[in-house]
Motif scaffolding. Sequence first.
Motif, PDB file in Angstrom:
ATOM      1  N   ARG A 115       0.836  -1.202   0.000  1.00 11.52           N
ATOM      2  CA  ARG A 115       0.000   0.000   0.000  1.00 11.52           C
ATOM      3  C   ARG A 115       0.871   1.253   0.000  1.00 11.52           C
ATOM      4  O   ARG A 115       0.612   2.206  -0.742  1.00 11.52           O
ATOM      5  CB  ARG A 115      -0.935   0.004   1.216  1.00 11.52           C
ATOM      6  CG  ARG A 115      -1.964  -1.116   1.222  1.00 11.52           C
ATOM      7  CD  ARG A 115      -3.128  -0.777   2.134  1.00 11.52           C
ATOM      8  NE  ARG A 115      -2.710  -0.456   3.482  1.00 11.52           N
ATOM      9  CZ  ARG A 115      -2.570  -1.336   4.470  1.00 11.52           C
ATOM     10  NH1 ARG A 115      -2.798  -2.619   4.221  1.00 11.52           N
ATOM     11  NH2 ARG A 115      -2.215  -0.953   5.676  1.00 11.52           N
ATOM     12  N   ILE A 116       1.898   1.241   0.829  1.00  6.49           N
ATOM     13  CA  ILE A 116       2.786   2.407   0.905  1.00  6.49           C
ATOM     14  C   ILE A 116       3.508   2.611  -0.420  1.00  6.49           C
ATOM     15  O   ILE A 116       3.613   3.736  -0.930  1.00  6.49           O
ATOM     16  CB  ILE A 116       3.797   2.222   2.055  1.00  6.49           C
ATOM     17  CG1 ILE A 116       3.072   2.242   3.398  1.00  6.49           C
ATOM     18  CG2 ILE A 116       4.869   3.315   2.006  1.00  6.49           C
ATOM     19  CD1 ILE A 116       3.967   1.932   4.574  1.00  6.49           C
ATOM     20  N   THR A 117       3.988   1.515  -1.010  1.00  3.32           N
ATOM     21  CA  THR A 117       4.714   1.612  -2.276  1.00  3.32           C
ATOM     22  C   THR A 117       3.820   2.156  -3.382  1.00  3.32           C
ATOM     23  O   THR A 117       4.239   3.035  -4.156  1.00  3.32           O
ATOM     24  CB  THR A 117       5.259   0.234  -2.687  1.00  3.32           C
ATOM     25  OG1 THR A 117       6.134  -0.248  -1.660  1.00  3.32           O
ATOM     26  CG2 THR A 117       6.018   0.327  -3.996  1.00  3.32           C
ATOM     27  N   MET A 118       2.589   1.651  -3.474  1.00  4.74           N
ATOM     28  CA  MET A 118       1.680   2.124  -4.517  1.00  4.74           C
ATOM     29  C   MET A 118       1.351   3.597  -4.336  1.00  4.74           C
ATOM     30  O   MET A 118       1.272   4.351  -5.312  1.00  4.74           O
ATOM     31  CB  MET A 118       0.409   1.274  -4.519  1.00  4.74           C
ATOM     32  CG  MET A 118       0.602  -0.104  -5.127  1.00  4.74           C
ATOM     33  SD  MET A 118      -0.936  -1.032  -5.350  1.00  4.74           S
ATOM     34  CE  MET A 118      -1.297  -1.497  -3.647  1.00  4.74           C
ATOM     35  N   ARG A 119       1.183   4.027  -3.095  1.00  4.11           N
ATOM     36  CA  ARG A 119       0.887   5.442  -2.855  1.00  4.11           C
ATOM     37  C   ARG A 119       2.063   6.328  -3.216  1.00  4.11           C
ATOM     38  O   ARG A 119       1.898   7.409  -3.783  1.00  4.11           O
ATOM     39  CB  ARG A 119       0.476   5.641  -1.393  1.00  4.11           C
ATOM     40  CG  ARG A 119      -0.943   5.146  -1.113  1.00  4.11           C
ATOM     41  CD  ARG A 119      -1.233   5.092   0.354  1.00  4.11           C
ATOM     42  NE  ARG A 119      -2.604   4.637   0.598  1.00  4.11           N
ATOM     43  CZ  ARG A 119      -3.014   4.054   1.695  1.00  4.11           C
ATOM     44  NH1 ARG A 119      -2.144   3.820   2.690  1.00  4.11           N
ATOM     45  NH2 ARG A 119      -4.264   3.687   1.839  1.00  4.11           N
ATOM     46  N   ILE A 120       3.269   5.860  -2.885  1.00  4.17           N
ATOM     47  CA  ILE A 120       4.468   6.644  -3.229  1.00  4.17           C
ATOM     48  C   ILE A 120       4.597   6.767  -4.743  1.00  4.17           C
ATOM     49  O   ILE A 120       4.849   7.859  -5.277  1.00  4.17           O
ATOM     50  CB  ILE A 120       5.725   5.996  -2.625  1.00  4.17           C
ATOM     51  CG1 ILE A 120       5.721   6.142  -1.099  1.00  4.17           C
ATOM     52  CG2 ILE A 120       6.986   6.632  -3.211  1.00  4.17           C
ATOM     53  CD1 ILE A 120       6.855   5.414  -0.416  1.00  4.17           C
ATOM     54  N   ILE A 121       4.402   5.642  -5.445  1.00  2.00           N
ATOM     55  CA  ILE A 121       4.512   5.680  -6.909  1.00  2.00           C
ATOM     56  C   ILE A 121       3.427   6.576  -7.496  1.00  2.00           C
ATOM     57  O   ILE A 121       3.671   7.341  -8.440  1.00  2.00           O
ATOM     58  CB  ILE A 121       4.418   4.259  -7.489  1.00  2.00           C
ATOM     59  CG1 ILE A 121       5.622   3.423  -7.031  1.00  2.00           C
ATOM     60  CG2 ILE A 121       4.358   4.302  -9.015  1.00  2.00           C
ATOM     61  CD1 ILE A 121       5.552   1.970  -7.439  1.00  2.00           C
ATOM     62  N   GLY A 122       2.219   6.504  -6.935  1.00  8.08           N
ATOM     63  CA  GLY A 122       1.136   7.354  -7.414  1.00  8.08           C
ATOM     64  C   GLY A 122       1.447   8.828  -7.236  1.00  8.08           C
ATOM     65  O   GLY A 122       1.216   9.646  -8.143  1.00  8.08           O
TER      66      GLY A 122
ATOM     67  N   ALA B 242      -6.090   1.076  -5.813  1.00  6.85           N
ATOM     68  CA  ALA B 242      -5.603  -0.248  -5.442  1.00  6.85           C
ATOM     69  C   ALA B 242      -5.051  -0.253  -4.022  1.00  6.85           C
ATOM     70  O   ALA B 242      -5.256  -1.206  -3.261  1.00  6.85           O
ATOM     71  CB  ALA B 242      -4.520  -0.694  -6.427  1.00  6.85           C
ATOM     72  N   ALA B 243      -4.361   0.828  -3.642  1.00  9.00           N
ATOM     73  CA  ALA B 243      -3.778   0.887  -2.295  1.00  9.00           C
ATOM     74  C   ALA B 243      -4.829   0.994  -1.204  1.00  9.00           C
ATOM     75  O   ALA B 243      -4.635   0.501  -0.094  1.00  9.00           O
ATOM     76  CB  ALA B 243      -2.817   2.076  -2.210  1.00  9.00           C
ATOM     77  N   SER B 244      -5.962   1.621  -1.519  1.00  9.74           N
ATOM     78  CA  SER B 244      -7.004   1.804  -0.511  1.00  9.74           C
ATOM     79  C   SER B 244      -7.982   0.638  -0.438  1.00  9.74           C
ATOM     80  O   SER B 244      -8.865   0.619   0.414  1.00  9.74           O
ATOM     81  CB  SER B 244      -7.776   3.098  -0.800  1.00  9.74           C
ATOM     82  OG  SER B 244      -8.440   3.000  -2.053  1.00  9.74           O
ATOM     83  N   GLY B 245      -7.825  -0.320  -1.346  1.00 10.67           N
ATOM     84  CA  GLY B 245      -8.704  -1.470  -1.322  1.00 10.67           C
ATOM     85  C   GLY B 245      -9.985  -1.291  -2.101  1.00 10.67           C
ATOM     86  O   GLY B 245     -10.849  -2.167  -2.085  1.00 10.67           O
ATOM     87  N   ARG B 246     -10.159  -0.165  -2.780  1.00 10.20           N
ATOM     88  CA  ARG B 246     -11.368   0.045  -3.582  1.00 10.20           C
ATOM     89  C   ARG B 246     -11.306  -0.823  -4.827  1.00 10.20           C
ATOM     90  O   ARG B 246     -10.213  -1.066  -5.364  1.00 10.20           O
ATOM     91  CB  ARG B 246     -11.512   1.517  -3.983  1.00 10.20           C
ATOM     92  CG  ARG B 246     -11.677   2.452  -2.809  1.00 10.20           C
ATOM     93  CD  ARG B 246     -12.198   3.808  -3.272  1.00 10.20           C
ATOM     94  NE  ARG B 246     -11.379   4.410  -4.291  1.00 10.20           N
ATOM     95  CZ  ARG B 246     -10.345   5.213  -4.037  1.00 10.20           C
ATOM     96  NH1 ARG B 246      -9.981   5.463  -2.788  1.00 10.20           N
ATOM     97  NH2 ARG B 246      -9.648   5.751  -5.027  1.00 10.20           N
TER      98      ARG B 246
END
Length: 207
Positions: free
Chosen positions: A15-22, A115-119
């Motif tokens: 989740r952290i990685t996807m948010r950073i990339i986003g 994707a990171a938030s689970g939606r």
Amino acid sequence: MTSALTAESVPRADRITMRIIGVLAAIMGLALAAGQFTRAAHCLWGDEVGLTLLADQAVPVRPGTGVRTAEIETVSLTVDALAMPTRALFAVGAVLLALTALAVAGAVTGLLLAAASGRPFRPRLYRFSLVAGLLLVVGPLTATAMTGFASMMAADELNDAVDGILLPGFEVSSWGMTIPVIGLAVIALGYLFRRMEGLQHETDGLV
């Protein structure tokens, strides 16, 4: 049956990685767009405009040690008498690249944050691939065409002022063709994801 994706089902590190990339994608998109918008504003309202145009004939340069041949094929100019239609075409090309960067970066950021938030993001995956791919195809190609026509018009306007050394034409960079090819690949992946989702639904019905 398939379980719904939730934030808890996604590992915290992912989740952290996807948010950073986003976030990085958003920052890069904004930076690219800001540069192109600045270029467009300078083309429209700047007192002087810097251009690089093709030379009518390659000018040979005497090579030194280790260099077999050397030629000058482009001419760099700083002009203050460029016609407004030519300025407008240069600006349109820059704005198209800026909008492409913003749209693609926004789509990537939105998909990763979802994707990171689970939606649920599977329905968005096909739309994302289709929209982002089309933008990557249409945006750079149209921008290249606008900038190319502007370069031809500028060469025609300025040729007399530089003793006719300019060639009213333009060349397409390798990136100008590579990015649209990447866009076509993204569109193809979108259709592949859609097909895989259909096969998964069929498999779920057999279990």
